[in-house]
Design an enzyme around this catalytic site. Structure first.
Site, PDB file in Angstrom:
ATOM      1  NE  ARG A   4      -3.749  -2.144   2.300  1.00 15.94           N
ATOM      2  CZ  ARG A   4      -3.529  -2.807   2.907  1.00 15.94           C
ATOM      3  NH1 ARG A   4      -3.449  -3.320   3.627  1.00 15.94           N
ATOM      4  NH2 ARG A   4      -4.741  -3.950   2.274  1.00 15.94           N
ATOM      5  CE  LYS A  40      -2.316  13.593 -13.362  1.00 21.12           C
ATOM      6  NZ  LYS A  40      -3.235  13.603 -15.337  1.00 21.12           N
ATOM      7  CD  GLU A  50       4.621  16.657 -21.834  1.00 19.65           C
ATOM      8  OE1 GLU A  50       4.394  18.266 -21.130  1.00 19.65           O
ATOM      9  OE2 GLU A  50       4.210  15.649 -22.245  1.00 19.65           O
ATOM     10  CE  LYS A  90       3.036  17.389 -13.350  1.00 18.49           C
ATOM     11  NZ  LYS A  90       4.301  16.758 -14.423  1.00 18.49           N
ATOM     12  CD  GLU A 110      -6.231  15.414 -14.156  1.00 16.21           C
ATOM     13  OE1 GLU A 110      -5.146  15.542 -14.768  1.00 16.21           O
ATOM     14  OE2 GLU A 110      -6.530  14.137 -14.543  1.00 16.21           O
ATOM     15  NE  ARG A 168      -1.239  16.762 -11.670  1.00 13.49           N
ATOM     16  CZ  ARG A 168      -0.415  15.439 -11.028  1.00 13.49           C
ATOM     17  NH1 ARG A 168      -1.036  15.179  -9.608  1.00 13.49           N
ATOM     18  NH2 ARG A 168       0.793  15.337 -11.002  1.00 13.49           N
ATOM     19  CG  ASN A 215      -3.337  15.903 -18.759  1.00 12.18           C
ATOM     20  OD1 ASN A 215      -2.864  15.271 -18.886  1.00 12.18           O
ATOM     21  ND2 ASN A 215      -4.362  16.109 -17.871  1.00 12.18           N
ATOM     22  CG  HIS A 242      -0.994  15.369 -23.337  1.00 16.43           C
ATOM     23  ND1 HIS A 242      -0.235  16.597 -23.182  1.00 16.43           N
ATOM     24  CD2 HIS A 242      -0.148  14.253 -22.281  1.00 16.43           C
ATOM     25  CE1 HIS A 242       1.084  16.145 -22.205  1.00 16.43           C
ATOM     26  NE2 HIS A 242       1.576  15.127 -22.005  1.00 16.43           N
ATOM     27  CG  HIS A 269      -2.497  10.281 -24.208  1.00 16.81           C
ATOM     28  ND1 HIS A 269      -3.085  10.488 -22.901  1.00 16.81           N
ATOM     29  CD2 HIS A 269      -0.969  10.510 -24.404  1.00 16.81           C
ATOM     30  CE1 HIS A 269      -1.963  10.789 -21.734  1.00 16.81           C
ATOM     31  NE2 HIS A 269      -0.580  10.996 -22.852  1.00 16.81           N
ATOM     32  CG  HIS A 290       4.171  10.721 -24.427  1.00 15.93           C
ATOM     33  ND1 HIS A 290       2.997  10.866 -23.890  1.00 15.93           N
ATOM     34  CD2 HIS A 290       4.994  11.953 -23.479  1.00 15.93           C
ATOM     35  CE1 HIS A 290       2.417  11.594 -23.186  1.00 15.93           C
ATOM     36  NE2 HIS A 290       3.693  12.260 -23.059  1.00 15.93           N
TER      37      HIS A 290
END
Length: 356
Positions: A118, A140, A182, A224, A234, A239, A243, A246, A250, A263
């Site tokens: 955990r 993330k 980025e 960031k 988010e 936040r 993206n 993205h 993606h 990417h």
């Protein structure tokens, strides 16, 4: 040294130049214990040996586990192999994981750290420009599912991030340029002055001038950190501005079967599609898109999707995007250089027109 202020989950981001030996003390200040696992890109063994030596010098007994670079490693099968290695140590809740590599390594190692017992502490040691300026900060982590990228994941903040700019000297050219997508994104979404600086400093950046790279990395890390501090999980929507490009990007990666484009290349083309969509919706003048195209092309990045990709397949991938809500497409779109907004209920016809 930059502090990411998140209460009990706060941590430091160190940006150094050629200080491999300093990593051990950085980890020791943040993580107790004797055992540690290094999860690393299998192509970075010389760097990994330096990391292991630095950790050993401060009393750790590191176990090294390697994974292959590339999106196929972001899988349950790879995670299971790493779980087996942790069980064999055996690792306890004080056992830190040290992730050495690019964004894929950080995502997989972070996911394993978040889910074993955990939650184990993790230190990110990003070696790619993309990971340095973006993915190593913010917590993330995740792996891919057959239906889409990063659909299985968590938010698990690191115990610290150690960025050594020396790794950028040997980064392959294509991977270096991929990370610049980025960097440009940060200028578009948050900082018009930084975007203008990138325009005037592009040649020095491409030449990997150390002073230019230090400003690139430290500025993007500060951006960031600021966004994550305001909207860590988010939930508030703030936040989501990270993206930008993205949703398209993606989908392009999925359409290409995660082969062909990096990417960063997919995000570069995705940013221009998002900007053209903003034009079509009357949110920006064409000059905003033109400025992005010019800078991305100077960095050797694509600015349009591959015509061979079927539009229906791209739209299907977008419907599975994490920003989609009740099946409706949502996009991060610019209002000007330096500012973007999350836009809901974007007509599918407008998206199709941009892709066509």
């Amino acid at each position: 040294m930059l502090r990411v202020n998140l209460g009990s989950r706060s941590y430091d981001v160190a940006v150094v130049r050629g200080d491999a030996a300093g990593l051990g003390a950085f980890v020791r200040q943040r993580c107790p214990g004797e055992r540690t696992m290094i999860i690393a890109d299998e192509n970075l063994m010389s760097a990994v040996q330096g990391v292991a030596q630095s950790l050993h010098a401060v009393g750790y007994h590191p176990l090294i586990a390697t994974i292959s670079p590339g999106e196929p490693s972001k899988s349950l099968a790879v995670a299971a192999r790493l779980y087996d290695a942790l069980a064999g140590m055996p690792a306890d809740r004080a056992t830190p994981i040290v992730a050495v590599g690019g964004g894929v390594v950080g995502d997989v190692a972070g996911f394993v750290a978040a889910t074993w017992h955990r939650g184990l502490p993790i230190i990110h040691v990003p070696t790619s420009l993309l990971a340095m300026v973006d993915s190593a900060i913010g917590g993330k982590v995740g792996i891919n599912h057959a239906q889409g990228k990063n659909l299985i994941g968590a938010i698990h903040q690191p115990a610290g991030v150690w960025i050594d700019l020396a790794h950028l000297a040997t980064l392959p050219e294509r991977e270096f340029r991929s990370g610049l997508a980025e960097v440009v994104k940060h200028g578009v979404i948050l900082d018009a002055e930084f975007f203008a600086w990138l325009e005037t400093t592009a040649e020095a950046i491409l030449a990997r001038d150390s002073n230019a790279l230090e400003r690139v990395v430290s500025t993007c890390c500060a951006h960031k950190a600021g966004v994550v501090e305001q909207d860590e999980r988010e939930i508030g929507g703030g936040r989501m501005i990270l993206n930008y490009g993205h949703t398209f990007g993606h989908a392009f990666e999925a359409a290409a079967g995660y082969r062909g484009w990096t990417h960063g290349e997919a995000v570069a083309a995705g940013m221009i599609c998002a900007s053209r969509l903003a034009e079509r919706l009357g949110r920006i003048p064409p000059q905003v898109t033109t400025a992005q195209i010019s800078l991305l092309e100077r960095f050797g990045l694509p600015t349009a999707p591959d015509r061979a990709w079927p539009i229906d397949a791209i739209l299907t991938a977008m419907q599975r995007d994490k920003k989609a809500l009740h099946g409706r497409l949502r996009f991060v779109l610019p209002t000007r250089i330096g500012h973007v907004e999350l836009v809901s209920d974007v007509p599918e016809a407008a998206v199709r027109a941009v892709l066509a």
